[in-house]
Design an enzyme around this catalytic site. Structure first.
Site, PDB file in Angstrom:
ATOM      1  N   LYS A 158       0.745  -1.259  -0.012  1.00 41.14           N
ATOM      2  CA  LYS A 158       0.053   0.100  -0.121  1.00 41.14           C
ATOM      3  C   LYS A 158       0.847   1.174   0.134  1.00 41.14           C
ATOM      4  O   LYS A 158       0.584   2.383  -0.679  1.00 41.14           O
ATOM      5  CB  LYS A 158      -0.968   0.105   1.233  1.00 41.14           C
ATOM      6  CG  LYS A 158      -2.037  -1.061   1.333  1.00 41.14           C
ATOM      7  CD  LYS A 158      -2.955  -0.930   2.306  1.00 41.14           C
ATOM      8  CE  LYS A 158      -2.141  -0.786   3.869  1.00 41.14           C
ATOM      9  NZ  LYS A 158      -1.821  -2.162   4.150  1.00 41.14           N
ATOM     10  N   ARG A 181      11.199  -2.756  10.685  1.00 40.10           N
ATOM     11  CA  ARG A 181      10.196  -2.406  11.760  1.00 40.10           C
ATOM     12  C   ARG A 181      10.001  -3.188  12.820  1.00 40.10           C
ATOM     13  O   ARG A 181       9.967  -4.373  12.618  1.00 40.10           O
ATOM     14  CB  ARG A 181       8.899  -2.175  11.038  1.00 40.10           C
ATOM     15  CG  ARG A 181       8.638  -1.111  10.144  1.00 40.10           C
ATOM     16  CD  ARG A 181       7.573  -0.916   9.474  1.00 40.10           C
ATOM     17  NE  ARG A 181       6.364  -1.363  10.090  1.00 40.10           N
ATOM     18  CZ  ARG A 181       5.179  -1.158   9.501  1.00 40.10           C
ATOM     19  NH1 ARG A 181       4.925  -0.733   8.392  1.00 40.10           N
ATOM     20  NH2 ARG A 181       3.894  -1.741  10.029  1.00 40.10           N
ATOM     21  N   ARG A 240      -9.343   1.892   9.129  1.00 39.89           N
ATOM     22  CA  ARG A 240      -9.152   0.386   9.277  1.00 39.89           C
ATOM     23  C   ARG A 240     -10.230  -0.394  10.031  1.00 39.89           C
ATOM     24  O   ARG A 240      -9.880  -1.582  10.090  1.00 39.89           O
ATOM     25  CB  ARG A 240      -7.648   0.011  10.392  1.00 39.89           C
ATOM     26  CG  ARG A 240      -6.388  -0.072   9.620  1.00 39.89           C
ATOM     27  CD  ARG A 240      -5.490   0.018  10.795  1.00 39.89           C
ATOM     28  NE  ARG A 240      -4.157  -1.066  10.311  1.00 39.89           N
ATOM     29  CZ  ARG A 240      -3.319  -0.274   9.898  1.00 39.89           C
ATOM     30  NH1 ARG A 240      -3.157   1.013   9.539  1.00 39.89           N
ATOM     31  NH2 ARG A 240      -2.171  -1.088   9.678  1.00 39.89           N
ATOM     32  N   ARG A 253      11.041  -6.823   4.539  1.00 40.66           N
ATOM     33  CA  ARG A 253      10.732  -5.064   4.451  1.00 40.66           C
ATOM     34  C   ARG A 253      11.727  -4.510   5.378  1.00 40.66           C
ATOM     35  O   ARG A 253      12.281  -4.912   6.295  1.00 40.66           O
ATOM     36  CB  ARG A 253       9.379  -4.656   4.970  1.00 40.66           C
ATOM     37  CG  ARG A 253       9.277  -3.324   4.803  1.00 40.66           C
ATOM     38  CD  ARG A 253       7.737  -3.137   5.016  1.00 40.66           C
ATOM     39  NE  ARG A 253       6.807  -3.602   5.943  1.00 40.66           N
ATOM     40  CZ  ARG A 253       5.457  -3.434   5.956  1.00 40.66           C
ATOM     41  NH1 ARG A 253       4.990  -2.659   4.868  1.00 40.66           N
ATOM     42  NH2 ARG A 253       4.862  -3.992   6.948  1.00 40.66           N
ATOM     43  N   ARG A 278      -1.484  -8.722  13.575  1.00 42.73           N
ATOM     44  CA  ARG A 278      -1.922  -7.675  12.657  1.00 42.73           C
ATOM     45  C   ARG A 278      -2.606  -8.438  11.386  1.00 42.73           C
ATOM     46  O   ARG A 278      -3.802  -7.865  11.014  1.00 42.73           O
ATOM     47  CB  ARG A 278      -0.717  -7.086  11.999  1.00 42.73           C
ATOM     48  CG  ARG A 278      -0.162  -6.167  13.160  1.00 42.73           C
ATOM     49  CD  ARG A 278       1.218  -5.700  12.901  1.00 42.73           C
ATOM     50  NE  ARG A 278       1.589  -4.990  11.612  1.00 42.73           N
ATOM     51  CZ  ARG A 278       3.102  -5.366  10.876  1.00 42.73           C
ATOM     52  NH1 ARG A 278       3.667  -6.062  11.531  1.00 42.73           N
ATOM     53  NH2 ARG A 278       3.073  -4.719   9.918  1.00 42.73           N
TER      54      ARG A 278
HETATM   55  P1  AMP Z   1       1.039   0.319   9.111  1.00 43.96           P
HETATM   56  O1  AMP Z   1       2.390   1.037   9.142  1.00 43.96           O
HETATM   57  O2  AMP Z   1      -0.110   1.054   8.696  1.00 43.96           O
HETATM   58  O3  AMP Z   1       1.302  -1.000   9.250  1.00 43.96           O
HETATM   59  O4  AMP Z   1       0.538   0.668  10.710  1.00 43.96           O
HETATM   60  C1  AMP Z   1       1.448   0.263  11.758  1.00 43.96           C
HETATM   61  C2  AMP Z   1       0.435   0.062  13.312  1.00 43.96           C
HETATM   62  O5  AMP Z   1       0.056   1.458  13.724  1.00 43.96           O
HETATM   63  C3  AMP Z   1      -0.688  -0.902  13.079  1.00 43.96           C
HETATM   64  O6  AMP Z   1      -0.304  -2.261  13.240  1.00 43.96           O
HETATM   65  C4  AMP Z   1      -1.453  -0.187  14.110  1.00 43.96           C
HETATM   66  O7  AMP Z   1      -0.991  -0.555  15.412  1.00 43.96           O
HETATM   67  C5  AMP Z   1      -1.089   1.275  14.112  1.00 43.96           C
HETATM   68  N1  AMP Z   1      -2.209   1.891  13.194  1.00 43.96           N
HETATM   69  C6  AMP Z   1      -1.989   2.545  11.953  1.00 43.96           C
HETATM   70  N2  AMP Z   1      -2.983   2.955  11.462  1.00 43.96           N
HETATM   71  C7  AMP Z   1      -4.113   2.754  12.288  1.00 43.96           C
HETATM   72  C8  AMP Z   1      -5.264   3.233  12.357  1.00 43.96           C
HETATM   73  N3  AMP Z   1      -6.106   3.636  11.304  1.00 43.96           N
HETATM   74  N4  AMP Z   1      -6.243   2.737  13.363  1.00 43.96           N
HETATM   75  C9  AMP Z   1      -5.793   1.942  14.546  1.00 43.96           C
HETATM   76  N5  AMP Z   1      -4.213   1.687  14.436  1.00 43.96           N
HETATM   77  C10 AMP Z   1      -3.306   2.166  13.448  1.00 43.96           C
END
Ligand code: AMP
Length: 222
Positions: free
Chosen positions: A13, A162, A88, A127, A174
């Protein structure tokens, strides 16, 4: 134009959003990136969010929704945004519809990326991200390695994995949350008539950059 990126972790994404953003000049807003920046700076928001993120859980809406609402008021967002990682949940999608409606706007396009599960897990494990928060470039040590191992091609800062990508329990959590809470958004946006689903997979030789190229062409052709 307001675009949303949908799809499980590791489908690319961020890559697709970054490419489209660069081409059509609207900002990519990644809630995960905003949280990670706050965590690295140890702000109160970052300290609180890290309690959830490190375990692979969602950060509560009381923190996430106002953060996005505020970001959408910035000057650079006046012609639209590409949201990457938000919404989400159905609740977040409904909140977003309200926030956009207040500005006389709506969600125009939802790009839903799908990738076979084995490939997704492999991609999360391979990654690497740039540690420079102003750069945040993403690499994959198998598919898209940096020229010099461990160093960002764009800014020269060290790369790292990460924290939530290196913990198998957090990865599993996740993906479970994605299935349970985020995947219902596919139907939500299908009903709104704005959904576009794209498969990204090595098995069909179609990667994020191919999806981004097609979508940019279509947006420009409109
Ligand atoms: P991502 O980089 O999008 O994979 O996000 C990393 C982490 O940030 C996720 O696993 C969640 O813990 C948190 N996170 C990101 N976006 C959201 C969201 N819209 N709502 C809640 N938690 C989020």
């Amino acid at each position: 134009m307001n675009i949303i990126m949908l799809g499980a972790q590791g489908t690319g994404k961020g890559t697709v959003a970054g490419l489209i953003s660069g081409e059509i000049g609207i900002p990519q807003i990644s809630t995960g990136d905003i949280f990670r920046k706050n965590i690295s700076e140890q702000t109160p928001l970052g300290i609180e969010a890290d309690k959830y993120i490190s375990k692979g859980n969602l950060v509560p809406d009381e923190i996430t929704v106002p953060m996005v609402k505020d970001r959408l008021t910035w000057e650079d967002a006046k012609n639209g945004v590409i949201l990457d990682g938000f919404p989400r949940t159905i609740e977040q999608a409904e909140k977003l519809d309200e926030i956009l409606a207040e500005k006389g706007e709506k969600v125009d396009l939802v790009i839903n990326l799908t990738t076979p599960k084995e490939e997704i897990i492999d991609r999360m494990l391979t990654r690497r991200v740039c540690t420079n928060q102003e750069c945040k470039a993403t690499y994959n040590i198998k598919l898209h390695p940096p020229v010099k191992e461990g160093i960002c091609d764009k800014c020269g800062a060290p790369l790292k994995q990460r924290a939530d990508d290196s913990d198998p329990e957090a990865i599993k959590r996740r993906l479970e949350i994605y299935e349970e809470k985020t995947s219902p958004l596919v139907q939500y946006y299908e009903k709104q008539g704005v959904l576009r689903t794209e498969t990204v997979s090595l098995s069909i030789n179609r990667m994020g950059k191919d999806v981004a190229t097609d979508i940019v062409k279509e947006i420009r052709g409109k």
